[in-house]
Design a protein around this motif. Structure first.
Motif, PDB file in Angstrom:
ATOM      1  N   TYR A  80       0.704  -0.930   0.122  1.00  7.96           N
ATOM      2  CA  TYR A  80      -0.004  -0.057  -0.078  1.00  7.96           C
ATOM      3  C   TYR A  80       0.811   1.231  -0.150  1.00  7.96           C
ATOM      4  O   TYR A  80       1.951   1.275   0.652  1.00  7.96           O
ATOM      5  CB  TYR A  80      -0.858   0.085   1.117  1.00  7.96           C
ATOM      6  N   ALA A  81       0.630   2.421  -0.761  1.00  2.00           N
ATOM      7  CA  ALA A  81       1.241   3.415  -0.600  1.00  2.00           C
ATOM      8  C   ALA A  81       0.263   4.699  -0.556  1.00  2.00           C
ATOM      9  O   ALA A  81      -1.257   4.537  -1.008  1.00  2.00           O
ATOM     10  CB  ALA A  81       2.167   3.847  -1.933  1.00  2.00           C
ATOM     11  N   SER A  82       0.487   5.758   0.270  1.00  2.00           N
ATOM     12  CA  SER A  82      -0.417   6.991   0.070  1.00  2.00           C
ATOM     13  C   SER A  82       0.328   7.933   0.220  1.00  2.00           C
ATOM     14  O   SER A  82       1.683   8.432   0.478  1.00  2.00           O
ATOM     15  CB  SER A  82      -1.010   7.050   1.483  1.00  2.00           C
ATOM     16  N   PHE A  83      -0.126   9.121  -0.679  1.00  2.00           N
ATOM     17  CA  PHE A  83       0.563  10.390  -1.198  1.00  2.00           C
ATOM     18  C   PHE A  83      -0.470  11.375  -1.145  1.00  2.00           C
ATOM     19  O   PHE A  83      -1.781  11.296  -1.680  1.00  2.00           O
ATOM     20  CB  PHE A  83       1.314  10.030  -2.502  1.00  2.00           C
ATOM     21  N   GLU A  84      -0.120  12.657  -1.369  1.00  2.00           N
ATOM     22  CA  GLU A  84      -0.673  13.803  -1.487  1.00  2.00           C
ATOM     23  C   GLU A  84      -0.794  14.170  -2.927  1.00  2.00           C
ATOM     24  O   GLU A  84       0.038  14.572  -3.533  1.00  2.00           O
ATOM     25  CB  GLU A  84      -0.088  14.960  -0.578  1.00  2.00           C
ATOM     26  N   ALA A  85      -2.084  14.274  -3.387  1.00  2.00           N
ATOM     27  CA  ALA A  85      -2.047  14.437  -4.875  1.00  2.00           C
ATOM     28  C   ALA A  85      -2.612  15.969  -4.749  1.00  2.00           C
ATOM     29  O   ALA A  85      -2.721  16.558  -3.844  1.00  2.00           O
ATOM     30  CB  ALA A  85      -2.981  13.581  -5.555  1.00  2.00           C
TER      31      ALA A  85
ATOM     32  N   GLY B 173       5.743  -6.958   3.530  1.00  2.00           N
ATOM     33  CA  GLY B 173       6.475  -7.680   4.523  1.00  2.00           C
ATOM     34  C   GLY B 173       7.430  -6.842   5.417  1.00  2.00           C
ATOM     35  O   GLY B 173       8.293  -7.421   6.070  1.00  2.00           O
ATOM     36  N   GLY B 174       7.603  -5.663   5.270  1.00  2.00           N
ATOM     37  CA  GLY B 174       8.400  -4.777   6.032  1.00  2.00           C
ATOM     38  C   GLY B 174       7.669  -3.691   6.602  1.00  2.00           C
ATOM     39  O   GLY B 174       6.525  -3.527   6.650  1.00  2.00           O
ATOM     40  N   PRO B 175       8.604  -2.776   7.128  1.00  2.00           N
ATOM     41  CA  PRO B 175       8.118  -1.473   7.974  1.00  2.00           C
ATOM     42  C   PRO B 175       7.352  -0.532   6.732  1.00  2.00           C
ATOM     43  O   PRO B 175       7.778  -0.684   5.706  1.00  2.00           O
ATOM     44  CB  PRO B 175       9.365  -0.899   8.488  1.00  2.00           C
ATOM     45  N   THR B 176       6.679   0.328   7.351  1.00  2.00           N
ATOM     46  CA  THR B 176       6.084   1.604   6.784  1.00  2.00           C
ATOM     47  C   THR B 176       7.148   2.668   6.590  1.00  2.00           C
ATOM     48  O   THR B 176       7.841   2.830   7.604  1.00  2.00           O
ATOM     49  CB  THR B 176       4.967   1.910   7.262  1.00  2.00           C
ATOM     50  N   ARG B 177       7.415   3.213   5.334  1.00  2.00           N
ATOM     51  CA  ARG B 177       8.559   4.164   5.408  1.00  2.00           C
ATOM     52  C   ARG B 177       7.686   5.514   4.869  1.00  2.00           C
ATOM     53  O   ARG B 177       6.795   5.545   4.219  1.00  2.00           O
ATOM     54  CB  ARG B 177       9.353   3.698   4.173  1.00  2.00           C
ATOM     55  N   VAL B 178       8.255   6.702   5.503  1.00  2.00           N
ATOM     56  CA  VAL B 178       7.610   7.935   5.411  1.00  2.00           C
ATOM     57  C   VAL B 178       8.592   8.769   4.628  1.00  2.00           C
ATOM     58  O   VAL B 178       9.867   8.642   5.012  1.00  2.00           O
ATOM     59  CB  VAL B 178       7.015   8.413   6.778  1.00  2.00           C
ATOM     60  N   PHE B 179       7.739   9.555   3.906  1.00  2.00           N
ATOM     61  CA  PHE B 179       8.729  10.430   3.129  1.00  2.00           C
ATOM     62  C   PHE B 179       8.064  12.004   2.785  1.00  2.00           C
ATOM     63  O   PHE B 179       6.701  11.816   3.070  1.00  2.00           O
ATOM     64  CB  PHE B 179       9.143  10.092   1.413  1.00  2.00           C
ATOM     65  N   VAL B 180       8.635  12.827   2.589  1.00  2.00           N
ATOM     66  CA  VAL B 180       7.943  14.198   2.226  1.00  2.00           C
ATOM     67  C   VAL B 180       8.121  14.487   0.925  1.00  2.00           C
ATOM     68  O   VAL B 180       9.525  14.502   0.486  1.00  2.00           O
ATOM     69  CB  VAL B 180       8.411  15.617   2.961  1.00  2.00           C
ATOM     70  N   LEU B 181       7.250  14.717  -0.202  1.00  2.00           N
ATOM     71  CA  LEU B 181       7.652  15.050  -1.504  1.00  2.00           C
ATOM     72  C   LEU B 181       6.941  16.424  -1.629  1.00  2.00           C
ATOM     73  O   LEU B 181       5.980  16.878  -1.058  1.00  2.00           O
ATOM     74  CB  LEU B 181       6.763  14.084  -2.468  1.00  2.00           C
ATOM     75  N   ASP B 182       7.907  17.197  -2.584  1.00  2.23           N
ATOM     76  CA  ASP B 182       7.404  18.548  -3.143  1.00  2.23           C
ATOM     77  C   ASP B 182       7.217  18.780  -4.289  1.00  2.23           C
ATOM     78  O   ASP B 182       7.820  19.248  -5.254  1.00  2.23           O
ATOM     79  CB  ASP B 182       8.676  19.440  -2.574  1.00  2.23           C
TER      80      ASP B 182
ATOM     81  N   ILE C  52       7.236  18.138   9.595  1.00  7.31           N
ATOM     82  CA  ILE C  52       6.811  17.811  11.038  1.00  7.31           C
ATOM     83  C   ILE C  52       5.888  16.479  11.156  1.00  7.31           C
ATOM     84  O   ILE C  52       6.475  15.668  11.947  1.00  7.31           O
ATOM     85  CB  ILE C  52       5.881  19.273  11.629  1.00  7.31           C
ATOM     86  N   ALA C  53       5.164  16.275  10.199  1.00  6.68           N
ATOM     87  CA  ALA C  53       4.284  15.250  10.411  1.00  6.68           C
ATOM     88  C   ALA C  53       4.983  14.110  10.026  1.00  6.68           C
ATOM     89  O   ALA C  53       4.989  12.939  10.808  1.00  6.68           O
ATOM     90  CB  ALA C  53       3.071  15.285   9.347  1.00  6.68           C
ATOM     91  N   ALA C  54       6.077  13.914   9.144  1.00 12.10           N
ATOM     92  CA  ALA C  54       6.764  12.921   8.672  1.00 12.10           C
ATOM     93  C   ALA C  54       7.709  12.602   9.794  1.00 12.10           C
ATOM     94  O   ALA C  54       7.953  11.246  10.033  1.00 12.10           O
ATOM     95  CB  ALA C  54       7.314  13.228   7.407  1.00 12.10           C
ATOM     96  N   ALA C  55       8.259  13.463  10.103  1.00 17.95           N
ATOM     97  CA  ALA C  55       9.204  13.276  11.136  1.00 17.95           C
ATOM     98  C   ALA C  55       8.666  12.601  12.559  1.00 17.95           C
ATOM     99  O   ALA C  55       9.127  11.690  13.021  1.00 17.95           O
ATOM    100  CB  ALA C  55      10.024  14.408  11.773  1.00 17.95           C
ATOM    101  N   GLN C  56       7.284  12.965  12.909  1.00 16.41           N
ATOM    102  CA  GLN C  56       6.648  12.375  14.050  1.00 16.41           C
ATOM    103  C   GLN C  56       6.358  11.022  13.391  1.00 16.41           C
ATOM    104  O   GLN C  56       6.550   9.972  14.363  1.00 16.41           O
ATOM    105  CB  GLN C  56       5.427  13.142  14.198  1.00 16.41           C
ATOM    106  N   MET C  57       5.732  10.635  12.268  1.00 14.49           N
ATOM    107  CA  MET C  57       5.369   9.376  11.989  1.00 14.49           C
ATOM    108  C   MET C  57       6.664   8.497  11.906  1.00 14.49           C
ATOM    109  O   MET C  57       6.398   7.180  12.159  1.00 14.49           O
ATOM    110  CB  MET C  57       4.631   9.617  10.575  1.00 14.49           C
ATOM    111  N   ALA C  58       7.608   8.739  11.372  1.00 11.10           N
ATOM    112  CA  ALA C  58       8.814   8.093  11.180  1.00 11.10           C
ATOM    113  C   ALA C  58       9.346   7.606  12.753  1.00 11.10           C
ATOM    114  O   ALA C  58      10.049   6.371  12.738  1.00 11.10           O
ATOM    115  CB  ALA C  58      10.060   8.803  10.480  1.00 11.10           C
ATOM    116  N   ARG C  59       9.125   8.315  13.824  1.00 10.22           N
ATOM    117  CA  ARG C  59       9.861   7.911  15.101  1.00 10.22           C
ATOM    118  C   ARG C  59       8.632   7.003  15.586  1.00 10.22           C
ATOM    119  O   ARG C  59       9.107   6.560  16.728  1.00 10.22           O
ATOM    120  CB  ARG C  59       9.493   9.362  15.939  1.00 10.22           C
ATOM    121  N   ARG C  60       7.485   6.675  15.318  1.00  6.63           N
ATOM    122  CA  ARG C  60       6.710   5.696  15.690  1.00  6.63           C
ATOM    123  C   ARG C  60       7.106   4.163  15.503  1.00  6.63           C
ATOM    124  O   ARG C  60       7.626   3.966  14.655  1.00  6.63           O
ATOM    125  CB  ARG C  60       5.340   5.727  15.238  1.00  6.63           C
TER     126      ARG C  60
END
Length: 139
Positions: free
Chosen positions: A21-26, A55-64, A131-139
C-alpha cells in the motif's frame, strides 16, 4: 499481492521496493494505492508519502510536488525533492513553519501578490509535512 513503488528525483532513485500500500498527497487531496489499482497519471501536491513495504516496515517521505503514475504493477512518484521522514530535523521544520507564519503576519500592512501568497502557503505546507513525517517516522 504487491506492486512496485518507486520514488525518483532528477538526481537519485530514492526508493524502489515491493509494496502492499502507498498513500500520497495529490494536487486534489490524499490518494491511496493498493495492488490492482487502475492506471492513472496525476499531479503531486506537497505532503507526506507513506509506503507499506511488502512484509516490512512502513516508510515515510515528504515530496514537494511532481507527478504520480500507476502503470500496471508499478507506482512511480517523480518529484524535484524527496526527504525521508527519519532524516528530518523536527526542530528545524518547526522553525521553518514559524518563519512562514511570520511572513503572513509581517505582510498584514500590505496586500500580498498572488505569487508571494502562493510561496508562503507552499512553505507552510512543506514545513507541516516535514513535521508530520518526522513524527510518523519516530513511531
Amino acid at each position: 499481492m504487491s506492486f512496485t513503488c518507486a520514488i525518483v528525483t532528477p538526481s537519485d532513485a530514492v526508493l524502489d521496493t515491493a509494496a502492499s500500500y502507498a498513500s500520497f498527497e495529490a494536487w486534489d487531496g490524499q490518494q491511496g494505492v493498493a495492488s490492482g489499482a487502475s492506471a492513472f497519471l496525476t499531479k503531486l501536491g506537497t505532503g507526506v508519502v507513506t509506503v507499506q513495504a511488502e512484509g516490512g516496515p512502513t516508510r515515510v517521505f515528504v515530496l514537494d510536488g511532481g507527478f504520480a503514475q500507476m502503470d500496471g504493477k508499478r507506482l512511480t512518484l517523480l518529484t524535484e525533492r524527496a526527504m525521508e521522514g527519519s532524516g528530518i530535523d523536527s526542530a528545524a521544520a518547526e522553525r521553518e513553519l514559524a518563519e512562514a507564519n511570520a511572513k503572513v503576519t509581517a505582510a498584514a500592512d500590505r496586500a500580498l501578490t498572488l505569487d508571494e501568497r502562493a510561496g508562503i502557503e507552499r512553505a507552510q505546507r512543506l514545513a507541516r509535512a516535514k513535521i508530520a513525517a518526522a513524527q510518523m517516522a519516530r513511531r
